[in-house]
Write a protein that holds these residues in place. Structure first.
Motif, PDB file in Angstrom:
ATOM      1  N   ALA A 170      45.693  33.086  38.502  1.00  0.00           N
ATOM      2  CA  ALA A 170      45.362  34.030  39.593  1.00  0.00           C
ATOM      3  C   ALA A 170      43.865  34.234  39.746  1.00  0.00           C
ATOM      4  O   ALA A 170      43.434  35.092  40.509  1.00  0.00           O
ATOM      5  N   ALA A 212      39.739  34.940  38.539  1.00  0.00           N
ATOM      6  CA  ALA A 212      38.985  35.833  37.648  1.00  0.00           C
ATOM      7  C   ALA A 212      39.805  37.088  37.372  1.00  0.00           C
ATOM      8  O   ALA A 212      40.637  37.488  38.184  1.00  0.00           O
ATOM      9  N   GLY A 216      39.237  31.940  41.257  1.00  0.00           N
ATOM     10  CA  GLY A 216      38.671  31.196  40.131  1.00  0.00           C
ATOM     11  C   GLY A 216      39.654  30.180  39.575  1.00  0.00           C
ATOM     12  O   GLY A 216      39.248  29.161  38.996  1.00  0.00           O
ATOM     13  N   GLU A 275      39.158  27.235  41.559  1.00  0.00           N
ATOM     14  CA  GLU A 275      37.864  26.638  41.186  1.00  0.00           C
ATOM     15  C   GLU A 275      37.991  25.808  39.907  1.00  0.00           C
ATOM     16  O   GLU A 275      37.389  24.741  39.782  1.00  0.00           O
ATOM     17  N   GLU A 290      39.078  35.689  47.468  1.00  0.00           N
ATOM     18  CA  GLU A 290      37.890  36.493  47.134  1.00  0.00           C
ATOM     19  C   GLU A 290      37.413  37.343  48.300  1.00  0.00           C
ATOM     20  O   GLU A 290      36.957  38.466  48.124  1.00  0.00           O
ATOM     21  N   ARG A 339      54.423  50.911  42.004  1.00  0.00           N
ATOM     22  CA  ARG A 339      55.234  51.186  40.803  1.00  0.00           C
ATOM     23  C   ARG A 339      56.002  52.501  40.962  1.00  0.00           C
ATOM     24  O   ARG A 339      56.977  52.738  40.267  1.00  0.00           O
TER      25      ARG A 339
HETATM   26  N1  CAA Z   1      43.002  39.950  37.732  1.00  0.00           N
HETATM   27  C1  CAA Z   1      43.590  40.928  37.021  1.00  0.00           C
HETATM   28  N2  CAA Z   1      44.863  41.300  37.184  1.00  0.00           N
HETATM   29  C2  CAA Z   1      45.578  40.640  38.105  1.00  0.00           C
HETATM   30  C3  CAA Z   1      45.039  39.607  38.897  1.00  0.00           C
HETATM   31  C4  CAA Z   1      43.682  39.247  38.675  1.00  0.00           C
HETATM   32  N3  CAA Z   1      43.093  38.269  39.341  1.00  0.00           N
HETATM   33  N4  CAA Z   1      45.991  39.155  39.732  1.00  0.00           N
HETATM   34  C5  CAA Z   1      47.087  39.873  39.483  1.00  0.00           C
HETATM   35  N5  CAA Z   1      46.845  40.776  38.500  1.00  0.00           N
HETATM   36  C6  CAA Z   1      47.792  41.719  37.901  1.00  0.00           C
HETATM   37  C7  CAA Z   1      48.222  42.787  38.889  1.00  0.00           C
HETATM   38  O1  CAA Z   1      47.329  43.867  38.868  1.00  0.00           O
HETATM   39  C8  CAA Z   1      49.601  43.150  38.371  1.00  0.00           C
HETATM   40  O2  CAA Z   1      49.397  44.006  37.273  1.00  0.00           O
HETATM   41  P1  CAA Z   1      50.411  45.212  36.997  1.00  0.00           P
HETATM   42  O3  CAA Z   1      51.729  44.569  36.751  1.00  0.00           O
HETATM   43  O4  CAA Z   1      49.812  45.888  35.832  1.00  0.00           O
HETATM   44  O5  CAA Z   1      50.388  46.035  38.253  1.00  0.00           O
HETATM   45  C9  CAA Z   1      50.136  41.840  37.820  1.00  0.00           C
HETATM   46  O6  CAA Z   1      48.991  41.000  37.612  1.00  0.00           O
HETATM   47  C10 CAA Z   1      51.088  41.116  38.752  1.00  0.00           C
HETATM   48  O7  CAA Z   1      50.472  41.020  40.034  1.00  0.00           O
HETATM   49  P2  CAA Z   1      51.299  41.242  41.379  1.00  0.00           P
HETATM   50  O8  CAA Z   1      52.072  42.495  41.279  1.00  0.00           O
HETATM   51  O9  CAA Z   1      50.361  41.082  42.503  1.00  0.00           O
HETATM   52  O10 CAA Z   1      52.322  40.010  41.275  1.00  0.00           O
HETATM   53  P3  CAA Z   1      52.801  38.969  42.351  1.00  0.00           P
HETATM   54  O11 CAA Z   1      53.673  38.022  41.621  1.00  0.00           O
HETATM   55  O12 CAA Z   1      53.314  39.676  43.553  1.00  0.00           O
HETATM   56  O13 CAA Z   1      51.487  38.169  42.836  1.00  0.00           O
HETATM   57  C11 CAA Z   1      49.434  36.938  42.634  1.00  0.00           C
HETATM   58  C12 CAA Z   1      50.762  37.355  41.959  1.00  0.00           C
HETATM   59  C13 CAA Z   1      49.751  36.070  43.862  1.00  0.00           C
HETATM   60  C14 CAA Z   1      48.625  36.164  41.643  1.00  0.00           C
HETATM   61  C15 CAA Z   1      48.704  38.212  43.116  1.00  0.00           C
HETATM   62  O14 CAA Z   1      48.640  39.112  42.024  1.00  0.00           O
HETATM   63  C16 CAA Z   1      47.300  37.992  43.592  1.00  0.00           C
HETATM   64  O15 CAA Z   1      47.099  37.596  44.718  1.00  0.00           O
HETATM   65  N6  CAA Z   1      46.314  38.299  42.732  1.00  0.00           N
HETATM   66  C17 CAA Z   1      44.932  38.332  43.113  1.00  0.00           C
HETATM   67  C18 CAA Z   1      44.346  36.974  43.104  1.00  0.00           C
HETATM   68  C19 CAA Z   1      42.885  37.059  43.415  1.00  0.00           C
HETATM   69  O16 CAA Z   1      42.425  37.829  44.247  1.00  0.00           O
HETATM   70  N7  CAA Z   1      42.123  36.205  42.752  1.00  0.00           N
HETATM   71  C20 CAA Z   1      40.720  36.099  42.964  1.00  0.00           C
HETATM   72  C21 CAA Z   1      40.016  36.840  41.922  1.00  0.00           C
HETATM   73  S1  CAA Z   1      38.315  36.857  42.265  1.00  0.00           S
HETATM   74  C22 CAA Z   1      37.753  35.408  41.660  1.00  0.00           C
HETATM   75  O17 CAA Z   1      38.467  34.586  41.172  1.00  0.00           O
HETATM   76  C23 CAA Z   1      36.249  35.343  41.787  1.00  0.00           C
HETATM   77  C24 CAA Z   1      35.635  34.075  41.442  1.00  0.00           C
HETATM   78  O18 CAA Z   1      35.680  33.124  42.173  1.00  0.00           O
HETATM   79  C25 CAA Z   1      34.761  34.025  40.273  1.00  0.00           C
END
Ligand code: CAA
Length: 684
Positions: free
Chosen positions: A44, A46, A88, A91, A111, A271
């Motif tokens: 997922a 960073a 990430g 990436e 992002e 939740r």
């Molecule tokens: N970091 C930390 N925690 C994360 C996370 C992340 N990137 N993605 C998901 N989680 C956590 C959620 O907070 C949730 O935690 P809780 O159970 O404690 O509430 C748990 O993982 C499950 O997430 P969802 O309830 O969203 O589960 P889902 O199965 O419906 O979806 C997912 C999964 C598609 C991965 C969705 O969580 C999502 O889109 N996550 C965000 C992804 C994201 O934005 N990534 C980019 C990060 S920024 C980055 O990467 C910057 C860079 O380039 C350096």
């Protein structure tokens, strides 16, 4: 990678991963490397929880260091992707030599939704691999790209069927047979155009940003990063350094903090306090097939739950279902629903005019207009018709759930589910706990909302719940400004500039001025008890000005347009009414005052809701405002916005307004306490 729940790239995953990559690179017995996931999600990205923390020392295993290690690995590395590869995570995959995928793979750069940009080479590797147009689209829209599309664009190399691990080992064997060719994206310009050829794509991207992402900070920086990739086409490292600089700029921005806040607030709200999974709904009923009932029925059908819609007569059913069918077709042609979905969904909707037809439903939603007597009668009929274990919910926007529950023999299985219009699109649902609603009933409603891809927010059963209770303060001040001498155009413009999609008067015209007017007339509300804003609504409706629906409201809307145009007659009417109501008119208010006057009631009433226990957390209130009322997510919602201003400073302004305008501005005790304590509303 096996760091539940989603392989977020926190230090606990990065450190061993970096060691493993370096070890594999150095080990002569290793021929090829497979980077795979032990979870449903590939990665997922960073770890968003780390964003608020102090920056890592350079020696730590940063995400950039991981990508560098993959880039430098002396063995060909293949990302074996059978689920989500986001941010990430994508990436990481791009720093590998190859990407092989199952049909379940999804790629995205979300992002931008966090006020960031892909900061570990994403803006440099993606355009080299799939060209600048596709890269701009992915980075600016942040939408998931399915496996088939990724294979078509070249983002992924091969689809593997059957057991993914087995197929991946066979793939590695093929690579070894071919002499382990490496294929790093960083090795050359790839699909990057020459600088002179790229102008049109960047201009189109900027035009899209101006249209759709007004006020946002990171989209322009994303475009700049991809421009830098082109400018530094033969120097990958130089482009990477430019990306890094802009990523840090985004990370430190208030917009990114606000958007991360909303990300966690949405999940915490969903939740619902208990987090326990509720009973799954198998068959639903919806009473009323107007705008709301039809939209709610669509939600059931979209997630595959058969639903029966009840109306008073066949004509009303036919009209309502024709709208539903049109909406499904529109969603399908716009790509919101997959091909064939409209027909599939319509087949799940049946209709009835007799309550006996609802007998098989285990979840019923009443969605008729706001009249308590009517609603209680419907609850009593539903109670007779439905099986004992069925839940009955009211889609009311402010009425008392307990009064409806009292008309049934199952008050523990009654609650409110307040959807927002258009109900098939808006993601917010306020879930209202009545005095007798059981934990199981609440859990069932929360699970149902999540299954519908909605964001449920718990609210106590108090008039107007969370959102509409706060809205009254917002609208009240907007009308006060009007009578004091600020034209509607100026009030609306100030709030649009703040980032709302429309101002309060455009919203009033959109909702329809006639709704409130008819309700007041029906209730025979004495003129002396009507609020100033209501008096204006009455005067406009008496002159046939009902809002956008008939092209005449506070504004004119020529030829079915949605663009508001000023109407001098309305300005004169406001002046006349202001004199009659005894307002002392002055010059128009400054933009800053307009914003504070309209938004601080949200904060003050919101604090009051926390104090009364109507809302459980300030972050829940933010979710309500972002997803139900168009509050810009990049400002984090009204409570987060107030925290960023400093609660003490907000309180000082509110006290200033109290001194000028009287007790309607009396600060909430919770605001006074939290401002004195320092910090925010939610103690975490
Ligand atoms: N970091 C930390 N925690 C994360 C996370 C992340 N990137 N993605 C998901 N989680 C956590 C959620 O907070 C949730 O935690 P809780 O159970 O404690 O509430 C748990 O993982 C499950 O997430 P969802 O309830 O969203 O589960 P889902 O199965 O419906 O979806 C997912 C999964 C598609 C991965 C969705 O969580 C999502 O889109 N996550 C965000 C992804 C994201 O934005 N990534 C980019 C990060 S920024 C980055 O990467 C910057 C860079 O380039 C350096």
């Amino acid at each position: 990678m096996s760091a539940p729940p989603v392989n977020a790239l926190g230090a606990a995953l990065r450190v061993p991963l970096l060691e493993a990559i370096r070890a594999a690179s150095a080990d002569d017995s290793v021929g090829a490397v497979l980077l795979a996931s032990g979870l449903k999600t590939w990665c997922a990205g960073a770890d968003i929880r780390e964003f608020g923390m102090p920056e890592l020392p350079a020696s730590e295993a940063s995400l950039t260091a991981l990508c560098d290690a993959l880039d430098a690995c002396r063995k060909p590395v293949t990302a074996v992707i059978g689920g989500v590869a986001y941010g990430g995570g994508l990436e990481l995959a791009l720093a590998c030599d190859y990407r092989v995928v199952s049909g379940r793979a999804r790629f995205s750069f979300p992002e931008v939704h966090l006020g960031l940009l892909p900061g570990a080479g994403g803006t440099q590797r993606t355009p080299r691999l799939i060209g600048i147009e596709a890269a701009l689209r992915m980075c600016l829209e942040g939408k998931p790209v399915p496996a088939a599309e990724a294979l078509g664009s070249g983002l992924a190399d091969r689809r593997l069927d059957g057991d993914l691990a087995e197929a991946a080992f066979a793939w590695a064997g093929e690579l070894l047979e071919k002499g382990s060719p490496s294929r790093k994206i960083s090795g050359g310009p790839g699909q990057l155009p020459e600088l002179g050829e790229a102008g049109a794509a960047f201009a189109a991207a900027r035009e899209q940003i101006a249209r759709k992402m007004r006020g946002r900070h990171s989209p322009e920086l994303i475009v700049q990063c991809i421009e830098q990739a082109v400018a530094c086409r033969d120097d990958f490292r130089a482009g990477l350094a430019e990306e890094r600089r802009r990523f840090v700029q985004c990370l430190r921005s208030p917009q990114s903090k606000a958007l991360s806040h909303v990300f966690f607030a949405e999940r915490s709200a969903a939740r619902g306090g208990s987090g326990a999974p509720g009973r799954a709904v198998e068959r639903a009923a919806v009473v009323g097939c107007g705008t709301m009932g039809g939209g709610i029925a669509m939600n059931f059908a979209i997630v595959g739950i058969p639903v029966t819609v009840l109306e008073t007569d066949a004509d009303a059913l036919e009209r309502g279902l024709a709208v539903v069918r049109r909406n499904f077709e529109r969603s399908e042609s716009s790509g919101r629903l997959p091909a064939g979905a409209a027909k599939r969904c319509m087949a799940l909707i049946s209709s009835a005019t007799e309550y006996s037809a609802l007998a098989g439903a285990d979840f019923a939603v009443e969605a008729v207009y706001e009249n308590l007597d009517l609603k209680t009668r419907i609850f009593s009929r539903l109670d007779e018709a439905l099986a004992d274990e069925a839940v009955i919910a009211s889609n009311t926007s402010y009425l008392d759930i307990d009064r409806m529950a009292a008309a049934t023999s199952r008050p523990q299985q009654v609650l409110g589910m307040h959807f927002f219009s258009p109900a098939n699109i808006m993601r917010l649902v306020e879930v209202i706990e009545g005095s007798h609603s059981s934990k199981e009933t609440l859990a069932c409603a929360f699970s149902l909302a999540s299954r519908m891809n909605k964001i449920p927010v718990w609210s106590a059963n108090r008039h107007g719940f969370i959102g509409n209770r706060m809205l009254t303060g917002y609208m009240r001040e907007a009308y006060e400004l009007l009578f004091e001498g600020t034209p509607p155009e100026q009030v609306d413009a100030a709030l649009r500039d703040f980032g709302l999609p429309m101002g309060p008067f455009q919203m009033a015209d959109l909702v329809g001025l006639d709704l409130g007017w008819r309700a007041r007339e029906l209730a025979k509300k004495p003129v002396g008890e009507r609020k100033p804003g209501e008096r204006l609504g009455d005067a406009l409706c008496e002159r046939g000005r009902f809002g956008q629906k008939n092209g005449l409201g506070i504004y004119n809307y020529g030829g079915g347009s949605r663009v508001p145009e000023s109407e001098p007659m309305v300005a004169a009417l406001i002046e006349e009414l202001a004199a009659e109501l005894g307002y002392r008119r002055g010059p128009p208010a400054e933009q800053e005052e307009i914003v504070k006057r309209c938004l601080y009631p949200l904060v003050n009433i919101g604090a009051g809701l926390l104090e009364e226990g109507v809302a459980r957390a300030a972050s829940d209130i933010d979710v309500v405002y972002v997803h139900g009322y168009g509050f810009p997510a990049w400002r984090g919602g009204p409570m987060h916005y107030a925290e960023r201003q400093g609660l003490a400073s907000v309180l000082e302004d509110i006290r200033g307004f109290q001194a000028r305008f009287g007790e309607r501005w009396a600060p909430s005790e919770r605001l006074v306490r939290q401002a004195a304590a320092g910090g925010g509303f939610d103690k975490r």
